[in-house]
Design a protein around this motif. Structure first.
Motif, PDB file in Angstrom:
ATOM      1  N   TRP A 102       0.765  -1.181  -0.081  1.00 57.44           N
ATOM      2  CA  TRP A 102      -0.108   0.053   0.086  1.00 57.44           C
ATOM      3  C   TRP A 102       0.908   1.336  -0.209  1.00 57.44           C
ATOM      4  O   TRP A 102       0.565   2.205  -0.761  1.00 57.44           O
ATOM      5  CB  TRP A 102      -1.079  -0.013   1.151  1.00 57.44           C
ATOM      6  N   GLN A 103       1.893   1.257   0.849  1.00 58.28           N
ATOM      7  CA  GLN A 103       2.697   2.623   0.910  1.00 58.28           C
ATOM      8  C   GLN A 103       3.559   2.680  -0.008  1.00 58.28           C
ATOM      9  O   GLN A 103       3.770   3.947  -0.660  1.00 58.28           O
ATOM     10  CB  GLN A 103       3.609   2.369   2.191  1.00 58.28           C
ATOM     11  N   LYS A 104       3.909   1.731  -0.703  1.00 56.65           N
ATOM     12  CA  LYS A 104       4.923   1.893  -2.112  1.00 56.65           C
ATOM     13  C   LYS A 104       3.945   2.393  -3.094  1.00 56.65           C
ATOM     14  O   LYS A 104       4.179   3.340  -3.707  1.00 56.65           O
ATOM     15  CB  LYS A 104       5.545   0.286  -2.516  1.00 56.65           C
ATOM     16  N   MET A 105       2.723   1.965  -3.503  1.00 53.68           N
ATOM     17  CA  MET A 105       1.875   2.176  -4.275  1.00 53.68           C
ATOM     18  C   MET A 105       1.552   3.737  -4.319  1.00 53.68           C
ATOM     19  O   MET A 105       1.688   4.535  -5.106  1.00 53.68           O
ATOM     20  CB  MET A 105       0.623   1.371  -4.484  1.00 53.68           C
ATOM     21  N   LEU A 106       1.077   4.065  -2.970  1.00 51.87           N
ATOM     22  CA  LEU A 106       0.540   5.477  -2.658  1.00 51.87           C
ATOM     23  C   LEU A 106       1.793   6.640  -2.773  1.00 51.87           C
ATOM     24  O   LEU A 106       1.646   7.698  -3.383  1.00 51.87           O
ATOM     25  CB  LEU A 106       0.098   5.494  -1.399  1.00 51.87           C
ATOM     26  N   SER A 107       3.008   6.099  -2.458  1.00 55.77           N
ATOM     27  CA  SER A 107       4.252   6.903  -2.279  1.00 55.77           C
ATOM     28  C   SER A 107       4.614   7.277  -3.732  1.00 55.77           C
ATOM     29  O   SER A 107       4.981   8.228  -4.079  1.00 55.77           O
ATOM     30  CB  SER A 107       5.324   6.378  -1.596  1.00 55.77           C
ATOM     31  N   TYR A 149      -3.818   0.205  -6.537  1.00 55.58           N
ATOM     32  CA  TYR A 149      -3.733   1.002  -7.781  1.00 55.58           C
ATOM     33  C   TYR A 149      -4.899   1.734  -7.832  1.00 55.58           C
ATOM     34  O   TYR A 149      -4.417   2.913  -8.091  1.00 55.58           O
ATOM     35  CB  TYR A 149      -3.557  -0.045  -8.844  1.00 55.58           C
ATOM     36  N   SER A 150      -5.990   1.320  -7.891  1.00 55.55           N
ATOM     37  CA  SER A 150      -7.283   2.373  -7.969  1.00 55.55           C
ATOM     38  C   SER A 150      -7.082   3.228  -6.904  1.00 55.55           C
ATOM     39  O   SER A 150      -7.676   4.503  -7.379  1.00 55.55           O
ATOM     40  CB  SER A 150      -8.447   1.599  -7.895  1.00 55.55           C
ATOM     41  N   ALA A 151      -6.952   3.058  -5.615  1.00 53.53           N
ATOM     42  CA  ALA A 151      -7.055   4.114  -4.745  1.00 53.53           C
ATOM     43  C   ALA A 151      -5.888   5.126  -4.936  1.00 53.53           C
ATOM     44  O   ALA A 151      -6.410   6.352  -4.754  1.00 53.53           O
ATOM     45  CB  ALA A 151      -6.633   3.185  -3.391  1.00 53.53           C
ATOM     46  N   SER A 152      -4.901   4.756  -5.340  1.00 54.23           N
ATOM     47  CA  SER A 152      -3.731   5.773  -5.702  1.00 54.23           C
ATOM     48  C   SER A 152      -4.082   6.786  -6.763  1.00 54.23           C
ATOM     49  O   SER A 152      -4.018   7.941  -6.987  1.00 54.23           O
ATOM     50  CB  SER A 152      -2.249   5.138  -6.033  1.00 54.23           C
TER      51      SER A 152
END
Ligand SMILES: NC(=O)c1ccc[n+]([C@@H]2O[C@H](COP(=O)([O-])OP(=O)(O)OC[C@H]3O[C@@H](n4cnc5c(N)ncnc54)[C@H](O)[C@@H]3O)[C@@H](O)[C@H]2O)c1
Length: 244
Positions: A102-107, A149-152
């Protein structure tokens, strides 16, 4: 005359796929293009093209962004255009996504565009003019099971609207693009199943998958003065897939 003559443009993720398509089109239209990417090997190739300069950037690093924005402004005297395109994807199912994923995707996909705008918009505001184009995704608009991915990409959507209202009075426009399935290295796994590929094409009203140039053409319009009264807008480029 090109549509981007005398403009200085930064395109993140410019060494591959959609970003590479935008780098080529923007350079053809007269811009000085900075292809910023984490992949140094691919950047070396990009930097050999006319009017293109490859610069290393990890979009999830605030320090990298600060240094890049300053270096571009020092060298070229201004920044007119920023395309926040760099991103990663994942098809991991909901139950397997952990805090690190999660953190990698959002970062990368979320903080990257935020930090880009934070560090580049002030240079645009100084000349009371600039255009920022953020690349979201059709997965921010409909449920497709690409969870983090969708959340990001949903974050990119909301951030683009907020930034448009924040920077509008300083002459800086912010718009977002929502690509559907585009044939790039990110989606190359689709090629392993002809059946899946055929199904996706059948499910698309315009009966084909997208190409990098489809997104580049829209980004060119939003980056250029042709769209000088457009900010906070959302343009879906998915062959009609999400309209159903
Ligand atoms: N291809 C599609 O179907 C599709 C659909 C909707 C949205 N998008 C979005 O379009 C954008 C481009 O996707 P693409 O298909 O061209 O992918 P791609 O994998 O071909 O290119 C992505 C580029 O981003 C770079 N990158 C990755 N992490 C980075 C980081 N931390 N810092 C700097 N650069 C980094 C990669 O090195 C690569 O050059 C992405 O934001 C993606 O989410 C793609």
């Amino acid at each position: 005359m090109g549509k981007l003559d005398n403009k200085v443009a930064i395109i993140t993720g410019g060494a591959s796929g959609i970003g590479e398509g935008m780098v080529d089109l923007f350079a053809k239209e007269g811009a000085i293009v900075i292809a910023a990417d984490i992949n140094e090997e691919a950047l070396e190739k990009a930097g050999q093209k006319a009017n293109v300069h490859g610069m290393k950037l990890n979009v999830s690093s605030d320090e990298d962004w600060q240094a890049l924005a300053k270096a571009v402004n020092d060298r070229f005297g201004k920044i007119d255009i920023l395309v926040n395109n760099a991103g990663i994807s994942s098809e991991k199912p909901f139950e397997e996504i952990d805090a690190q994923d999660w953190q990698k995707m959002l970062s990368i996909n979320g903080f990257g565009p935020f930090a880009g705008m934070k560090h580049v918009a002030p240079y645009m505001a100084a000349q009371k003019k600039g255009s920022i184009v953020n690349i979201s995704s059709y997965t921010a608009l409909i449920g497709q099971g690409f969870n983090h991915y969708s959340a990001s990409k949903g974050a990119v959507r909301a951030l683009s609207k907020a930034a448009a209202t924040t920077f509008g009075r300083q002459g800086v426009r912010v718009n977002a693009l929502f690509p559907g399935i585009i044939e790039t290295p990110m989606t190359q796994s689709l090629n392993t199943s002809k059946e899946l590929l055929d199904r996706l094409i059948q499910a698309t009203p315009l009966q084909r998958l997208g190409q990098a140039i489809d997104i580049a053409n829209a980004a060119l319009f939003l980056a250029s003065d042709d769209s000088s009264y457009i900010t906070g807008s959302e343009l879906v480029i998915d062959g009609g897939y999400s309209a159903q």
